[in-house]
Every structure is written in C-alpha cells, then in structure tokens.
Design a protein around this motif. Structure first.
Motif, PDB file in Angstrom:
ATOM      1  N   LEU A 136      43.311  45.200  47.814  1.00 40.28           N
ATOM      2  CA  LEU A 136      42.910  44.753  46.358  1.00 40.28           C
ATOM      3  C   LEU A 136      41.758  45.454  46.126  1.00 40.28           C
ATOM      4  O   LEU A 136      42.009  45.968  44.768  1.00 40.28           O
ATOM      5  N   ALA A 137      40.893  46.222  46.807  1.00 41.67           N
ATOM      6  CA  ALA A 137      39.888  47.075  45.984  1.00 41.67           C
ATOM      7  C   ALA A 137      40.623  48.257  45.519  1.00 41.67           C
ATOM      8  O   ALA A 137      40.223  48.803  44.530  1.00 41.67           O
ATOM      9  N   ASP A 138      41.366  48.865  46.429  1.00 40.60           N
ATOM     10  CA  ASP A 138      42.081  50.087  46.066  1.00 40.60           C
ATOM     11  C   ASP A 138      43.272  49.885  44.715  1.00 40.60           C
ATOM     12  O   ASP A 138      43.005  50.804  43.838  1.00 40.60           O
ATOM     13  N   PHE A 139      43.764  48.838  44.799  1.00 37.04           N
ATOM     14  CA  PHE A 139      44.646  48.398  43.531  1.00 37.04           C
ATOM     15  C   PHE A 139      43.530  48.111  42.405  1.00 37.04           C
ATOM     16  O   PHE A 139      43.905  48.796  41.088  1.00 37.04           O
ATOM     17  N   ARG A 140      42.452  47.769  42.489  1.00 34.51           N
ATOM     18  CA  ARG A 140      41.529  47.389  41.142  1.00 34.51           C
ATOM     19  C   ARG A 140      40.801  48.567  40.623  1.00 34.51           C
ATOM     20  O   ARG A 140      40.817  48.890  39.584  1.00 34.51           O
ATOM     21  N   LYS A 141      40.630  49.471  41.735  1.00 36.27           N
ATOM     22  CA  LYS A 141      40.027  50.804  41.091  1.00 36.27           C
ATOM     23  C   LYS A 141      41.028  51.499  40.204  1.00 36.27           C
ATOM     24  O   LYS A 141      40.570  52.036  39.211  1.00 36.27           O
ATOM     25  N   VAL A 142      42.502  51.456  40.313  1.00 34.05           N
ATOM     26  CA  VAL A 142      43.273  52.265  39.347  1.00 34.05           C
ATOM     27  C   VAL A 142      43.757  51.231  38.316  1.00 34.05           C
ATOM     28  O   VAL A 142      43.762  51.542  37.425  1.00 34.05           O
ATOM     29  N   ASN A 143      44.436  50.049  38.903  1.00 33.16           N
ATOM     30  CA  ASN A 143      45.065  49.112  37.985  1.00 33.16           C
ATOM     31  C   ASN A 143      44.157  48.328  36.950  1.00 33.16           C
ATOM     32  O   ASN A 143      44.635  47.900  35.849  1.00 33.16           O
ATOM     33  N   VAL A 144      42.829  47.959  37.541  1.00 30.03           N
ATOM     34  CA  VAL A 144      41.854  47.413  36.515  1.00 30.03           C
ATOM     35  C   VAL A 144      41.054  48.329  35.891  1.00 30.03           C
ATOM     36  O   VAL A 144      40.902  48.585  34.730  1.00 30.03           O
ATOM     37  N   ASP A 145      40.239  48.915  36.703  1.00 34.78           N
ATOM     38  CA  ASP A 145      39.018  49.752  36.213  1.00 34.78           C
ATOM     39  C   ASP A 145      39.571  50.990  35.429  1.00 34.78           C
ATOM     40  O   ASP A 145      39.127  51.231  34.362  1.00 34.78           O
TER      41      ASP A 145
END
Length: 320
Positions: free
Chosen positions: A86-95
């Motif tokens: 989830l942290a890795d997805f958030r880094k790219v897909n959200v942030d």
C-alpha cells in the motif's frame, strides 16, 4: 493547436493512446517517459522523467498544456513482493498523481484525465447487478485503495483550483500486445491444452484497447465529461467459457474445454494458493456503462469479435 501531455506513453494503454494522438493530429503532444521511445523524437515532444512521486518536477512538461492524460501508474500485479504494497502504491499512484495535478493546475491546464481502475468499485459483482460509476467505492486491495485515494485527492484539487478532472475506470483491458493472464489464456488455447473451464456461468465485462483509447480521447475534449467519473467496457458481457470459445475461434482453433463444476475449480485453486485467480475465472464482474453512453453520446466503436481477432493476429505473429 492545443498542447497535451501524456504520461505512461511506453505502457500498454499509454502507447495506444499515443498512436491514436499521432494518427488524429488534433493535439501538439508531449510525452513524459523514463526512457526514450525509438522513432518518436521527431513526432512528439519528449520530457524525461525519473521516479513519479511527491517530489517529481513536472513544470516543464505541463507548461502551456491544455490537457493532461495521466496513464502512468504503479500497476497491479498478482504476486506483489513488496514489504508494504500500500505504501508503494500510494507513493506513485496517490502522491505522484497529486504532484502532477497540482503543477498542472498551477500551469493553467484546463482538463486532467485520470486513468483509474474498476478495482476502486471492488473485485466482484453478483450476476445481473453491475457496478455503476456513482456507486460507493469498495476497493479490496492496495492497488484499488491507492486509485480511490488518488481520485478523492483529484476531486478536491478540482474544487480548489477549477481544473476539470475526468476519471475513467476500465475493466480488464485486452488487445494486441496484451500480457499477464490474457496472454497466458491465449498460449494455453494455442497449445491445445485441455482446460477445466467448460461450465462457468459467470459474467464479466472487458474492454478492448481500441475502445478504451477512444473513450480517453473523447474525455479529453467533450464538454460534458468535466468533473465526471466513467466506467468503460465493450458493452457485451461474457462468461469465461464464452470468452475462451470466442478467443479460440479468433485463433482459428477449437477450444478444448472440460466442463468441471465451479466448486471443484474453487476448491482446487484454494489448495494451491490460487484463490484470486479462481475468482477471476469463475466470479462475475460487470459494469454498467449507461452513464458513459448517455452523457457523452459514446458507443464502443469496436465489437468484441473484431477486438479478439486483432488480438489473436498480433499474438500469432509473435508466436511464429
């Protein structure tokens, strides 16, 4: 001619969007890529980007652009080896998405088209009860959660800045060059491997690459698309068994399908740790594209049989 920025131009969907943009010639196109795409430097403007995250600098890429089409993402994979997916997805897909959108809004970009995922809605539906674009999101995995959070952040930014945001949630995308499970399915069929998938009575919505690209470019310009969320499919739902028969026909072979009961497939998959795969093969996932059709006066331009034929031709050329 309006300027447009396309991210993810080296990916499966992004490259097809780029080809259509070059064919249509309606936009002065810039692509943002990590590595150059051979033969394109004289056809489009190319901006080299590193990792997409909260620190990315998009100012040069979005300068003077009217539209951004954001296809780049950390994509869903069946077996994610990350310690904190989830942290890795958030880094790219959200942030990373929000960083691009903020700088786009500051540069005066009028419209931001975001390629999301049906996983924002969830993983499965009851047959005859499709997802709708305005239904309550229910993502069940880190990828779906990250896409939902990106959508929420973009909607808030749109309210704050006035930049129009359009969100598209595709179902499973297939077409020439498709990878992953769809490619594996074609390989199994082409090798004549008997498959225990001859009695699956589910319903799944798919979207041909050409149909998705057509909708993306429609959303880049259509006035009624502003600040809306759209689901997209071919408009023809198929069972896994029907899909395999159609794909075999496109490959000009006979499908060797054994009518094994679904409960046996599910139990077997669970024993071997492949429950997620059995859900994709046996479960239903339908979408209602009524809003997309009505609000945009849009119809999928390519039918399922045409799209499967194109996919099969490309596959067979590579298999020779």
């Amino acid at each position: 001619m309006s300027k447009l920025l396309l991210t993810g131009a080296s990916g499966f969907v992004g490259r097809a969007v780029l080809d259509r943009l070059l064919e249509d010639g309606r936009f002065d196109t810039t692509i943002a890529v990590r590595r150059g795409l051979p033969g394109l430097s004289t056809l489009v403007n190319v901006t080299r980007m590193g990792t997409i995250d909260a620190e990315s600098n998009w100012n040069n890429a979005v300068a003077d652009c009217a539209v951004v089409i954001h296809c780049a993402a950390r994509v869903h994979v069946m077996s994610d080896a990350s310690a904190d997916p989830l942290a890795d997805f958030r880094k790219v897909n959200v942030d990373g998405t929000l960083q691009l959108a903020r700088q786009a809004a500051q540069a005066g970009v009028k419209r931001f088209v975001f390629l999301s995922s049906i996983k924002v809605n969830g993983e499965s539906t009851l047959a005859g009860a499709p997802y709708t674009a305005d239904a309550e999101p229910a993502p069940a995995d880190p990828y779906g959660i990250s896409k939902m959070e990106a959508e929420e952040a973009l909607r808030l930014l749109s309210v704050q800045t006035g930049m129009e945001v359009v969100i598209i949630r595709p179902t499973l995308v297939y077409g020439p060059g498709v990878k992953a499970n769809f490619l594996a399915m074609m390989k199994w069929l082409n090798r004549g491997i008997p498959l225990p998938l001859g009695a699956i009575d589910n319903l799944r919505s798919l979207v041909a690459l050409d149909n998705l690209v057509d909708l993306i470019l429609t959303c880049a310009e259509h006035p009624a698309a502003a600040n809306e969320t759209f689901l997209v499919s071919d408009g023809e739902d198929l069972s896994t068994t029907q899909l395999l028969h159609k794909m075999a026909s496109a490959l000009e072979i006979s499908a060797r399908l054994i009518p094994v009961p679904v409960w046996m497939i599910t139990c077997g998959a669970s024993l071997f740790g492949r429950r997620a795969l059995s859900q994709r093969l046996c479960g239903s996932l339908q979408v209602d594209i009524g809003k997309t059709r009505q609000l945009l006066d849009w119809t999928p331009p390519v039918c399922v049989d045409q799209a499967l034929s194109a996919t099969a031709r490309h596959f067979l050329l590579g298999a020779q």
